[in-house]
Motif scaffolding. Structure first.
Motif, PDB file in Angstrom:
ATOM      1  N   ALA A 270       0.828  -1.210   0.000  1.00 21.04           N
ATOM      2  CA  ALA A 270       0.000   0.000   0.000  1.00 21.04           C
ATOM      3  C   ALA A 270       0.860   1.257   0.000  1.00 21.04           C
ATOM      4  CB  ALA A 270      -0.930  -0.007   1.209  1.00 21.04           C
ATOM      5  N   THR A 271       1.882   1.281   0.851  1.00 21.40           N
ATOM      6  CA  THR A 271       2.713   2.483   0.984  1.00 21.40           C
ATOM      7  C   THR A 271       3.502   2.777  -0.275  1.00 21.40           C
ATOM      8  OG1 THR A 271       2.933   2.174   3.380  1.00 21.40           O
ATOM      9  CG2 THR A 271       4.602   3.525   2.290  1.00 21.40           C
ATOM     10  N   PHE A 272       4.098   1.743  -0.855  1.00 20.58           N
ATOM     11  CA  PHE A 272       4.995   1.977  -1.984  1.00 20.58           C
ATOM     12  C   PHE A 272       4.303   1.850  -3.336  1.00 20.58           C
ATOM     13  CE2 PHE A 272       7.783   0.917   1.543  1.00 20.58           C
ATOM     14  CZ  PHE A 272       8.677   1.972   1.479  1.00 20.58           C
ATOM     15  N   SER A 273       2.996   1.583  -3.337  1.00 12.90           N
ATOM     16  CA  SER A 273       2.203   1.681  -4.560  1.00 12.90           C
ATOM     17  C   SER A 273       1.412   2.978  -4.597  1.00 12.90           C
ATOM     18  CB  SER A 273       1.226   0.502  -4.678  1.00 12.90           C
ATOM     19  OG  SER A 273       1.906  -0.716  -4.793  1.00 12.90           O
TER      20      SER A 273
ATOM     21  N   LEU B 177      10.214   1.544  -6.013  1.00  8.70           N
ATOM     22  CA  LEU B 177      11.004   0.346  -5.725  1.00  8.70           C
ATOM     23  C   LEU B 177      12.148   0.637  -4.764  1.00  8.70           C
ATOM     24  CD1 LEU B 177      11.149  -1.350  -9.244  1.00  8.70           C
ATOM     25  CD2 LEU B 177       9.761  -2.004  -7.268  1.00  8.70           C
ATOM     26  N   ARG B 178      11.803   1.140  -3.599  1.00 10.11           N
ATOM     27  CA  ARG B 178      12.808   1.281  -2.562  1.00 10.11           C
ATOM     28  C   ARG B 178      12.960  -0.043  -1.809  1.00 10.11           C
ATOM     29  NH1 ARG B 178      12.356   7.246   0.157  1.00 10.11           N
ATOM     30  NH2 ARG B 178      10.161   7.278  -0.470  1.00 10.11           N
ATOM     31  N   THR B 179      13.950  -0.105  -0.941  1.00 13.82           N
ATOM     32  CA  THR B 179      14.339  -1.378  -0.332  1.00 13.82           C
ATOM     33  C   THR B 179      13.173  -2.142   0.296  1.00 13.82           C
ATOM     34  OG1 THR B 179      16.579  -0.552   0.050  1.00 13.82           O
ATOM     35  CG2 THR B 179      15.876  -2.462   1.333  1.00 13.82           C
TER      36      THR B 179
ATOM     37  N   GLY C  92      15.635   6.494  14.192  1.00 10.32           N
ATOM     38  CA  GLY C  92      15.820   7.880  13.784  1.00 10.32           C
ATOM     39  C   GLY C  92      16.902   8.076  12.745  1.00 10.32           C
ATOM     40  N   LYS C  93      17.353   6.978  12.103  1.00  8.73           N
ATOM     41  CA  LYS C  93      18.435   7.034  11.125  1.00  8.73           C
ATOM     42  C   LYS C  93      18.003   6.384   9.811  1.00  8.73           C
ATOM     43  CE  LYS C  93      21.868   8.902  13.512  1.00  8.73           C
ATOM     44  NZ  LYS C  93      22.611  10.089  13.046  1.00  8.73           N
ATOM     45  N   MET C  94      18.565   6.874   8.706  1.00 14.65           N
ATOM     46  CA  MET C  94      18.312   6.292   7.388  1.00 14.65           C
ATOM     47  C   MET C  94      19.519   5.463   6.952  1.00 14.65           C
ATOM     48  SD  MET C  94      15.269   7.221   6.523  1.00 14.65           S
ATOM     49  CE  MET C  94      15.246   6.698   4.803  1.00 14.65           C
ATOM     50  N   TYR C  95      19.255   4.279   6.414  1.00 17.23           N
ATOM     51  CA  TYR C  95      20.318   3.427   5.900  1.00 17.23           C
ATOM     52  C   TYR C  95      20.606   3.771   4.441  1.00 17.23           C
ATOM     53  CZ  TYR C  95      15.958   1.107   4.599  1.00 17.23           C
ATOM     54  OH  TYR C  95      14.691   0.845   4.143  1.00 17.23           O
ATOM     55  N   ASN C  96      21.687   3.198   3.913  1.00 22.67           N
ATOM     56  CA  ASN C  96      22.086   3.445   2.528  1.00 22.67           C
ATOM     57  C   ASN C  96      21.168   2.674   1.586  1.00 22.67           C
ATOM     58  OD1 ASN C  96      23.684   2.688  -0.038  1.00 22.67           O
ATOM     59  ND2 ASN C  96      24.890   4.366   0.834  1.00 22.67           N
ATOM     60  N   GLU C  97      20.472   3.393   0.727  1.00 23.00           N
ATOM     61  CA  GLU C  97      19.461   2.779  -0.130  1.00 23.00           C
ATOM     62  C   GLU C  97      20.086   1.878  -1.200  1.00 23.00           C
ATOM     63  OE1 GLU C  97      15.720   1.747  -1.261  1.00 23.00           O
ATOM     64  OE2 GLU C  97      16.247   3.011   0.448  1.00 23.00           O
ATOM     65  N   VAL C  98      21.226   2.255  -1.750  1.00 18.43           N
ATOM     66  CA  VAL C  98      21.867   1.447  -2.795  1.00 18.43           C
ATOM     67  C   VAL C  98      22.262   0.081  -2.241  1.00 18.43           C
ATOM     68  CG1 VAL C  98      23.833   1.267  -4.358  1.00 18.43           C
ATOM     69  CG2 VAL C  98      22.648   3.460  -4.085  1.00 18.43           C
ATOM     70  N   TRP C  99      22.919   0.095  -1.064  1.00 17.99           N
ATOM     71  CA  TRP C  99      23.308  -1.177  -0.460  1.00 17.99           C
ATOM     72  C   TRP C  99      22.084  -1.974  -0.019  1.00 17.99           C
ATOM     73  CZ3 TRP C  99      27.770  -3.281  -1.214  1.00 17.99           C
ATOM     74  CH2 TRP C  99      28.899  -2.505  -1.429  1.00 17.99           C
ATOM     75  N   GLY C 100      21.043  -1.301   0.401  1.00 16.19           N
ATOM     76  CA  GLY C 100      19.819  -1.992   0.790  1.00 16.19           C
ATOM     77  C   GLY C 100      19.186  -2.718  -0.383  1.00 16.19           C
ATOM     78  N   ARG C 101      19.121  -2.047  -1.532  1.00 14.28           N
ATOM     79  CA  ARG C 101      18.545  -2.687  -2.725  1.00 14.28           C
ATOM     80  C   ARG C 101      19.424  -3.835  -3.209  1.00 14.28           C
ATOM     81  NH1 ARG C 101      16.796   2.570  -6.421  1.00 14.28           N
ATOM     82  NH2 ARG C 101      15.278   3.458  -4.958  1.00 14.28           N
TER      83      ARG C 101
ATOM     84  N   ASN D 179       8.458  11.281   8.076  1.00 15.49           N
ATOM     85  CA  ASN D 179       7.710  10.285   7.302  1.00 15.49           C
ATOM     86  C   ASN D 179       8.415  10.053   5.973  1.00 15.49           C
ATOM     87  OD1 ASN D 179       5.797   8.602   6.163  1.00 15.49           O
ATOM     88  ND2 ASN D 179       4.101  10.039   6.307  1.00 15.49           N
ATOM     89  N   PRO D 180       9.516   9.284   5.970  1.00 19.48           N
ATOM     90  CA  PRO D 180      10.323   9.159   4.741  1.00 19.48           C
ATOM     91  C   PRO D 180       9.610   8.441   3.609  1.00 19.48           C
ATOM     92  CG  PRO D 180      11.082   7.602   6.421  1.00 19.48           C
ATOM     93  CD  PRO D 180      10.085   8.502   7.081  1.00 19.48           C
ATOM     94  N   TRP D 181       8.606   7.613   3.922  1.00 14.86           N
ATOM     95  CA  TRP D 181       7.950   6.822   2.877  1.00 14.86           C
ATOM     96  C   TRP D 181       6.652   7.466   2.380  1.00 14.86           C
ATOM     97  CZ3 TRP D 181      12.142   4.464   2.566  1.00 14.86           C
ATOM     98  CH2 TRP D 181      12.759   3.795   3.614  1.00 14.86           C
ATOM     99  N   GLY D 182       6.214   8.529   3.024  1.00 20.61           N
ATOM    100  CA  GLY D 182       4.925   9.104   2.647  1.00 20.61           C
ATOM    101  C   GLY D 182       3.761   8.224   3.044  1.00 20.61           C
ATOM    102  N   ALA D 183       3.900   7.474   4.131  1.00 21.55           N
ATOM    103  CA  ALA D 183       2.843   6.581   4.595  1.00 21.55           C
ATOM    104  C   ALA D 183       1.763   7.373   5.321  1.00 21.55           C
ATOM    105  CB  ALA D 183       3.420   5.509   5.509  1.00 21.55           C
TER     106      ALA D 183
END
Length: 537
Positions: free
Chosen positions: A272-275, A346-348, A414-423, A498-502
């Motif tokens: 739902a969130t990423f669609s 298509l995030r992690t 409260g931290k964001m991980y590296n998206e490239v390595w996550g994918r 709200n990094p994902w826009g959920a």
């Protein structure tokens, strides 16, 4: 909004520092983080056992590096650790504990001291599992079938006791969730405004409360039989080992849904969130979780088609197993319909969400194959069953667990991980999993029996493919873990609100990381959890 400011207006990570304060806390978020660390530890340990016995299976027979007895010990420990210490408690205790009050708009779980007791019981079970390692080689398999579990083996007895404590931890978690969902929803949070993750946890809690006591009684009877030599399950003393199987599977088939239904809830959140769309057929998805729960109590006998039970019983259990496919198919169809014409990001976490959908489709279809009586006679106790179970327990549940950790990690830390390595890690996990377990589907369909130390040479190619896949899978999971841990360094970017826009409460209202009592003021819910997507699409 109602102005109801709590006195401790500080995030839960900074309040009352020190290990002692963590160990005696009743804050659901801190308890959740301790569950998460513990679960990850046992996940790594169980995975190491899997890699060791897969290395042994690189070549048939005595050409490996461990003995047959050690091999039996390794696959027993892998099964017991992964089932009782990882996949059963993983999502409810490590993620549900954190997220459920936040999604309901509550300041904590209804029974915070019971929540801490559940953690302590889990730790006791984990310690007893380690004691079994010192006591000898547990070799009964994770099912503890009699007469293997009635062998005077102290390692098996310690493992039975560990599972007994872990069962009570599961019961207390389920009880806490049900009370919280009924009594602590925020104003305006009606049943059909609850996120689907909450519906999944509610269905799971019902199974935890009503099915787990049967396991506890069964394990207690096994211990009594071992210590007092009373014939209950041991045929040498007039007992009935098939009775033990009935008791065990009456718990353990609902346990399969205790394992997988929370994963369905995570999949619904991710898709739902990423669609950027409302879940297609929200009420159908919600009620399908309840439907799976009810049917799950009625199909235990499909594990025993070759045990000698009557033809009528086999027919009934086969029919009910087919019937289970209906609520499961509803979820798969509705997730796919949600993806249709969605604004897919298509995030992690979404990459793991799509894996859940793919893997569960294979796991469900192979389950239907095994419910056919004539086919199950051929496939029973082969690697086909191993693969089917892992497509459900690992490919659905543990992938959902990893996806859920990535989804809620910014909220937790409260931290964001590296998206490239996550994918990259997510892609490696997908291909490693398919290489490992699709090969087992093929050799199982050709009759290769599971759990054997030795195998026929014609199955060697499949074993080698599977072993290579395990190491790709492990590399992907290790990469994901390192990426998450690296995000905890001070220089890592802070997570936005709200990094994902959920649109669920934990993202829209709760600060990142949440406060001690979750919210600055009690939220009032005015819309469903996914309605934003329809407006923005």
């Amino acid at each position: 909004m109602i102005a109801h400011v709590h006195p401790e207006n500080i995030n839960y990570l900074k309040a009352k520092p020190g290990l002692i304060n963590w160990f005696v806390t009743v804050d659901h978020k801190r308890i959740s983080m301790m569950f998460l660390i513990s679960t990850l530890f046992f996940f790594i340990l169980g995975g190491v056992y899997a890699m060791l016995f897969r290395l042994q299976l690189w070549s048939p027979g005595s050409h490996g590096f461990i003995s047959a007895d050690t091999y039996n010990h390794f696959f027993t420990m892998h099964g017991v650790i992964m089932v009782f210490l990882v996949v059963v408690p993983g999502i409810p205790s490590a993620l549900g504990n954190f997220v459920l009050p936040l999604q309901l708009g509550a300041k904590d779980l209804a029974l915070p001291k019971i929540n801490l007791t559940s953690l302590y019981l889990y730790w006791i079970g984990g310690i007893l599992a380690f004691v079994s390692l010192i006591a000898g080689h547990a070799d009964s398999g994770w099912t503890f079938y009699a007469p293997y579990s009635i062998s005077k083996n102290p390692a098996v007895l310690w493992m039975l006791t560990a599972a007994f404590f872990l069962g009570f931890s599961s019961i207390l978690t389920g009880l806490n969730f049900i009370v919280t969902i009924h009594k602590m929803r925020a104003p305006g949070m009606t049943w059909f405004r609850m996120p689907l993750f909450i519906w999944a946890l509610y269905a799971t809690a019902i199974m935890q409360i009503f099915a787990t006591p049967v396991l506890a009684i069964t394990l207690l009877l096994l211990l009594i039989e071992n210590f007092f030599h009373i014939g209950i399950f041991d045929p040498a003393m007039g007992g009935d080992p098939v009775l033990m199987q009935h008791f065990f599977w009456f718990y353990s088939h609902p346990a399969v849904y205790i394992i997988v239904v929370p994963a369905f809830g995570i999949c619904s959140e991710l898709i739902a969130t990423f669609s950027k769309k409302e879940i297609f057929g929200y009420k159908f998805v919600a009620f399908s979780s309840i439907g799976i729960t009810l049917i799950g109590f009625l199909v235990w006998g499909h594990h025993m088609f070759v045990s000698g039970q009557s033809e009528i019983a086999n027919t009934i259990f086969s029919f009910l197993t087919f019937f289970t496919a209906i609520p499961s198919a509803i979820k798969v169809f509705n997730w796919t319909a949600t993806l249709y014409r969605g604004s897919i990001d298509l995030r992690t976490p979404m990459l793991y969400g799509l894996q859940i959908l793919f893997n569960f489709t294979i796991g469900g279809l192979t389950g239907i194959i095994l419910s056919i009586l004539s086919v199950d006679i051929h496939l029973h106790d082969t690697y086909f069953v191993v693969s089917h179970f892992h497509y459900v327990a690992m490919g659905t549940t543990m992938i959902a667990f990893v996806g859920g950790v990535h989804y809620w990690w910014p909220k937790m830390t409260g931290k964001m991980y590296n998206e490239v390595w996550g994918r990259t890690a997510a892609i490696l996990v997908f291909f490693g999993f398919q290489i490992t377990f699709f090969a087992q589907l093929i050799m199982g369909s050709q009759g290769s029996p599971r759990r054997y130390y030795h195998y026929l040479p014609e199955f060697q190619i499949y074993h080698r493919i599977s072993t290579v896949g395990v190491f790709f899978l492990a590399a992907g999971l290790f990469m994901a873990l390192i990426n998450l841990l690296a995000s905890l360094r001070k220089s890592a970017p802070d997570a936005p609100q709200n990094p994902w826009g959920a649109r669920t409460l934990e993202w829209e209202v709760a600060p990142t990381p949440p406060l001690v009592f979750n919210f600055e003021e009690t939220p009032i819910v005015t819309h469903g959890p996914y309605e934003y997507a329809t407006e923005k699409a």
